[in-house]
Design an enzyme around this catalytic site. Structure first.
Site, PDB file in Angstrom:
ATOM      1  N   ILE A  26       0.850  -1.199   0.000  1.00  0.00           N
ATOM      2  CA  ILE A  26       0.000   0.000   0.000  1.00  0.00           C
ATOM      3  C   ILE A  26       0.883   1.246   0.000  1.00  0.00           C
ATOM      4  O   ILE A  26       0.679   2.187  -0.766  1.00  0.00           O
ATOM      5  CB  ILE A  26      -0.933  -0.003   1.224  1.00  0.00           C
ATOM      6  CG1 ILE A  26      -1.991  -1.066   1.013  1.00  0.00           C
ATOM      7  CG2 ILE A  26      -1.558   1.367   1.463  1.00  0.00           C
ATOM      8  CD1 ILE A  26      -3.003  -1.158   2.084  1.00  0.00           C
ATOM      9  N   LYS A 113      -0.450   6.101  28.440  1.00  0.00           N
ATOM     10  CA  LYS A 113      -0.304   5.304  29.658  1.00  0.00           C
ATOM     11  C   LYS A 113       0.433   6.125  30.718  1.00  0.00           C
ATOM     12  O   LYS A 113       1.047   7.138  30.398  1.00  0.00           O
ATOM     13  CB  LYS A 113       0.467   4.019  29.341  1.00  0.00           C
ATOM     14  CG  LYS A 113      -0.309   3.112  28.404  1.00  0.00           C
ATOM     15  CD  LYS A 113       0.343   1.780  28.235  1.00  0.00           C
ATOM     16  CE  LYS A 113      -0.320   0.753  29.106  1.00  0.00           C
ATOM     17  NZ  LYS A 113       0.075  -0.618  28.756  1.00  0.00           N
ATOM     18  N   GLU A 140      -1.455  -8.513  16.989  1.00  0.00           N
ATOM     19  CA  GLU A 140      -1.475  -7.164  17.574  1.00  0.00           C
ATOM     20  C   GLU A 140      -0.820  -6.202  16.581  1.00  0.00           C
ATOM     21  O   GLU A 140       0.291  -6.449  16.111  1.00  0.00           O
ATOM     22  CB  GLU A 140      -0.693  -7.154  18.887  1.00  0.00           C
ATOM     23  CG  GLU A 140      -0.673  -5.747  19.502  1.00  0.00           C
ATOM     24  CD  GLU A 140       0.404  -5.594  20.574  1.00  0.00           C
ATOM     25  OE1 GLU A 140       0.029  -5.361  21.722  1.00  0.00           O
ATOM     26  OE2 GLU A 140       1.600  -5.691  20.241  1.00  0.00           O
ATOM     27  N   ASN A 149       7.641   6.188  18.539  1.00  0.00           N
ATOM     28  CA  ASN A 149       8.476   4.996  18.436  1.00  0.00           C
ATOM     29  C   ASN A 149       9.858   5.244  19.042  1.00  0.00           C
ATOM     30  O   ASN A 149      10.412   4.380  19.724  1.00  0.00           O
ATOM     31  CB  ASN A 149       8.605   4.588  16.966  1.00  0.00           C
ATOM     32  CG  ASN A 149       9.129   3.193  16.815  1.00  0.00           C
ATOM     33  OD1 ASN A 149       8.669   2.269  17.488  1.00  0.00           O
ATOM     34  ND2 ASN A 149      10.118   3.018  15.964  1.00  0.00           N
TER      35      ASN A 149
HETATM   36  N1  LIG Z   1       8.132   1.080  25.735  1.00  0.00           N
HETATM   37  C1  LIG Z   1       6.878   0.902  26.160  1.00  0.00           C
HETATM   38  N2  LIG Z   1       6.042   0.098  25.471  1.00  0.00           N
HETATM   39  C2  LIG Z   1       4.796  -0.066  25.944  1.00  0.00           C
HETATM   40  C3  LIG Z   1       4.342   0.562  27.119  1.00  0.00           C
HETATM   41  N3  LIG Z   1       3.057   0.204  27.327  1.00  0.00           N
HETATM   42  C4  LIG Z   1       2.728  -0.623  26.318  1.00  0.00           C
HETATM   43  N4  LIG Z   1       3.760  -0.795  25.475  1.00  0.00           N
HETATM   44  C5  LIG Z   1       3.778  -1.627  24.260  1.00  0.00           C
HETATM   45  O1  LIG Z   1       2.456  -2.111  24.065  1.00  0.00           O
HETATM   46  C6  LIG Z   1       2.367  -3.522  24.289  1.00  0.00           C
HETATM   47  C7  LIG Z   1       1.158  -3.945  25.101  1.00  0.00           C
HETATM   48  O2  LIG Z   1       0.390  -2.856  25.398  1.00  0.00           O
HETATM   49  P1  LIG Z   1      -1.097  -2.900  25.955  1.00  0.00           P
HETATM   50  O3  LIG Z   1      -2.056  -2.743  24.838  1.00  0.00           O
HETATM   51  O4  LIG Z   1      -1.129  -1.912  27.043  1.00  0.00           O
HETATM   52  O5  LIG Z   1      -1.341  -4.329  26.497  1.00  0.00           O
HETATM   53  P2  LIG Z   1      -1.659  -4.730  27.955  1.00  0.00           P
HETATM   54  O6  LIG Z   1      -2.499  -5.945  27.812  1.00  0.00           O
HETATM   55  O7  LIG Z   1      -2.200  -3.602  28.766  1.00  0.00           O
HETATM   56  O8  LIG Z   1      -0.203  -5.021  28.481  1.00  0.00           O
HETATM   57  P3  LIG Z   1       0.596  -6.350  28.314  1.00  0.00           P
HETATM   58  O9  LIG Z   1       0.048  -7.258  29.362  1.00  0.00           O
HETATM   59  O10 LIG Z   1       2.044  -5.972  28.555  1.00  0.00           O
HETATM   60  O11 LIG Z   1       0.377  -6.878  26.903  1.00  0.00           O
HETATM   61  C8  LIG Z   1       3.646  -3.879  25.018  1.00  0.00           C
HETATM   62  O12 LIG Z   1       3.973  -5.209  24.712  1.00  0.00           O
HETATM   63  C9  LIG Z   1       4.635  -2.871  24.451  1.00  0.00           C
HETATM   64  O13 LIG Z   1       5.095  -3.299  23.184  1.00  0.00           O
HETATM   65  C10 LIG Z   1       5.260   1.404  27.849  1.00  0.00           C
HETATM   66  O14 LIG Z   1       4.969   1.993  28.882  1.00  0.00           O
HETATM   67  N5  LIG Z   1       6.518   1.522  27.318  1.00  0.00           N
HETATM   68  N1  LIG Z   2       3.348  -5.457  17.881  1.00  0.00           N
HETATM   69  C1  LIG Z   2       4.680  -5.435  17.766  1.00  0.00           C
HETATM   70  N2  LIG Z   2       5.229  -5.291  16.543  1.00  0.00           N
HETATM   71  C2  LIG Z   2       6.562  -5.263  16.386  1.00  0.00           C
HETATM   72  N3  LIG Z   2       7.445  -5.374  17.407  1.00  0.00           N
HETATM   73  C3  LIG Z   2       6.945  -5.526  18.639  1.00  0.00           C
HETATM   74  C4  LIG Z   2       5.550  -5.573  18.896  1.00  0.00           C
HETATM   75  N4  LIG Z   2       5.357  -5.713  20.227  1.00  0.00           N
HETATM   76  C5  LIG Z   2       6.565  -5.757  20.784  1.00  0.00           C
HETATM   77  N5  LIG Z   2       7.523  -5.667  19.857  1.00  0.00           N
HETATM   78  C6  LIG Z   2       8.986  -5.662  20.075  1.00  0.00           C
HETATM   79  O1  LIG Z   2       9.422  -7.003  20.203  1.00  0.00           O
HETATM   80  C7  LIG Z   2      10.544  -7.071  21.086  1.00  0.00           C
HETATM   81  C8  LIG Z   2      10.318  -8.178  22.099  1.00  0.00           C
HETATM   82  O2  LIG Z   2       9.190  -7.854  22.867  1.00  0.00           O
HETATM   83  P1  LIG Z   2       8.463  -8.895  23.783  1.00  0.00           P
HETATM   84  O3  LIG Z   2       7.418  -9.600  23.014  1.00  0.00           O
HETATM   85  O4  LIG Z   2       9.447  -9.767  24.463  1.00  0.00           O
HETATM   86  O5  LIG Z   2       7.847  -7.994  24.884  1.00  0.00           O
HETATM   87  P2  LIG Z   2       6.720  -6.898  24.803  1.00  0.00           P
HETATM   88  O6  LIG Z   2       5.683  -7.312  23.814  1.00  0.00           O
HETATM   89  O7  LIG Z   2       7.340  -5.554  24.592  1.00  0.00           O
HETATM   90  O8  LIG Z   2       6.160  -6.932  26.288  1.00  0.00           O
HETATM   91  P3  LIG Z   2       5.143  -7.945  26.978  1.00  0.00           P
HETATM   92  O9  LIG Z   2       5.759  -9.324  26.949  1.00  0.00           O
HETATM   93  O10 LIG Z   2       4.977  -7.420  28.354  1.00  0.00           O
HETATM   94  O11 LIG Z   2       3.859  -7.877  26.186  1.00  0.00           O
HETATM   95  C9  LIG Z   2      10.690  -5.673  21.686  1.00  0.00           C
HETATM   96  O12 LIG Z   2      11.720  -5.008  20.998  1.00  0.00           O
HETATM   97  C10 LIG Z   2       9.363  -5.018  21.387  1.00  0.00           C
HETATM   98  O13 LIG Z   2       9.487  -3.617  21.209  1.00  0.00           O
END
Ligand SMILES: Nc1nc2c(ncn2[C@@H]2O[C@H](COP(=O)(O)OP(=O)(O)OP(=O)(O)O)[C@@H](O)[C@H]2O)c(=O)[nH]1
Ligand SMILES: Nc1ncnc2c1ncn2[C@@H]1O[C@H](COP(=O)(O)OP(=O)(O)OP(=O)(O)O)[C@@H](O)[C@H]1O
Length: 245
Positions: A26, A113, A140, A149
């Site tokens: 796209i 957040k 997701e 980002n």
């Molecule tokens: N760096 C950063 N990334 C975040 C933060 N909050 C959410 N994210 C990103 O968003 C993803 C999940 O966000 P949410 O939609 O809030 O999901 P959630 O169910 O509330 O949280 P999780 O249990 O961690 O999946 C994380 O895995 C991160 O990639 C934050 O405070 N800092």
């Molecule tokens: N939807 C996404 N698309 C691309 N990269 C992602 C996405 N979600 C997380 N990542 C990246 O993948 C890497 C590994 O993340 P990981 O799955 O271990 O944890 P997280 O998704 O950030 O946190 P959590 O396990 O609490 O949900 C990190 O660099 C993160 O920024």
């Protein structure tokens, strides 16, 4: 029965690769049409097995075949945009597609957040054709501006460094940085028509694709994803080769 992770994760890998290709197509088509593309770049990842276990333990879900529907971000796609308005355009674009169905939306753009994190999250059901027929995969999709980002990447590394317990003075500074970043996003959004016009003109005159512009600005270096970095680096290498460097 123990999960065969290699087989279990196969459709998740396929799903993120398919979605990445579709979104990139796209973007490329819009650029060819000399229209503004709301998608700057797309990165994808499949959650690692250790990260799946860590999250399942944290949320107290049993590890079984159903785990992908509990965790829901095993397949992850990230869409990075230039402007705030582009986020809405991408969300709208996904809403209108009939090859995926949104079943959850989280708007952390207008409601950040506590950490300061901003981004728009969609969880979609993606139908996938496998060797054994059609399956539905939860994916997701995170949609962020370049600024969001940048902030999230830095905050993620600090979380890693401090093992999730960032000292409160740094946390406070991150919150302030997130606000400053949002102010910049809003300001850029306000002057976006000027910027878009300049970019189209620049692209027409120089025939330089936006990818090269970004690589010239070295934005790619400020983080992002190893995969995207290597992609940009290789396109820069190709460019140097063309220029005989
Ligand atoms: N760096 C950063 N990334 C975040 C933060 N909050 C959410 N994210 C990103 O968003 C993803 C999940 O966000 P949410 O939609 O809030 O999901 P959630 O169910 O509330 O949280 P999780 O249990 O961690 O999946 C994380 O895995 C991160 O990639 C934050 O405070 N800092
Ligand atoms: N939807 C996404 N698309 C691309 N990269 C992602 C996405 N979600 C997380 N990542 C990246 O993948 C890497 C590994 O993340 P990981 O799955 O271990 O944890 P997280 O998704 O950030 O946190 P959590 O396990 O609490 O949900 C990190 O660099 C993160 O920024």
């Amino acid at each position: 029965m123990a999960i065969d992770w290699e087989l279990y994760l196969l459709p998740y890998e396929q799903a993120v690769q398919e979605i990445k290709v579709k979104l990139k197509n796209i973007r490329n088509e819009l650029r060819k049409r000399k229209e503004h593309a709301p998608i700057e770049f797309v990165t994808v990842r499949v959650k690692s097995i250790s990260s799946i276990y860590a999250k399942a333990n944290r949320l107290q879900f049993p590890i079984d075949e159903n785990i992908a529907w509990e965790i829901r971000d095993i397949a992850g796609v990230r869409v990075i945009c230039q402007f705030l308005d582009d986020i809405n355009a991408v969300v709208q674009m996904i809403r209108e597609r009939n090859d995926m169905r949104i079943y959850q939306e989280k708007d952390y753009v207008s409601k950040p957040k506590e950490s300061g994190y901003r981004g728009y999250h969609l969880t979609v059901e993606y139908p996938l054709i496998t060797a054994r027929g059609q399956v539905t995969i939860p994916v997701e999709i995170q949609i962020r501006t370049l600024g969001m980002n940048f902030w999230a990447t830095i905050e993620h590394s600090l979380n890693y460094k401090y093992e999730g317990i960032i000292p409160s003075n740094i946390r406070q500074r991150l919150i302030e940085a997130a606000k400053a970043s949002y102010t910049l996003d809003s300001e850029m959004n306000n002057i976006r028509d000027e910027i878009k016009e300049a970019q189209v003109k620049f692209t027409q005159k120089e025939e330089v694709p936006m990818e090269s512009l970004i690589s010239l600005m070295d934005l790619s270096e400020y983080a992002l994803n190893p995969e995207e970095r290597s992609e940009t680096t290789s396109s820069r290498r190709d460019e140097n080769r063309r220029n005989g460097e």
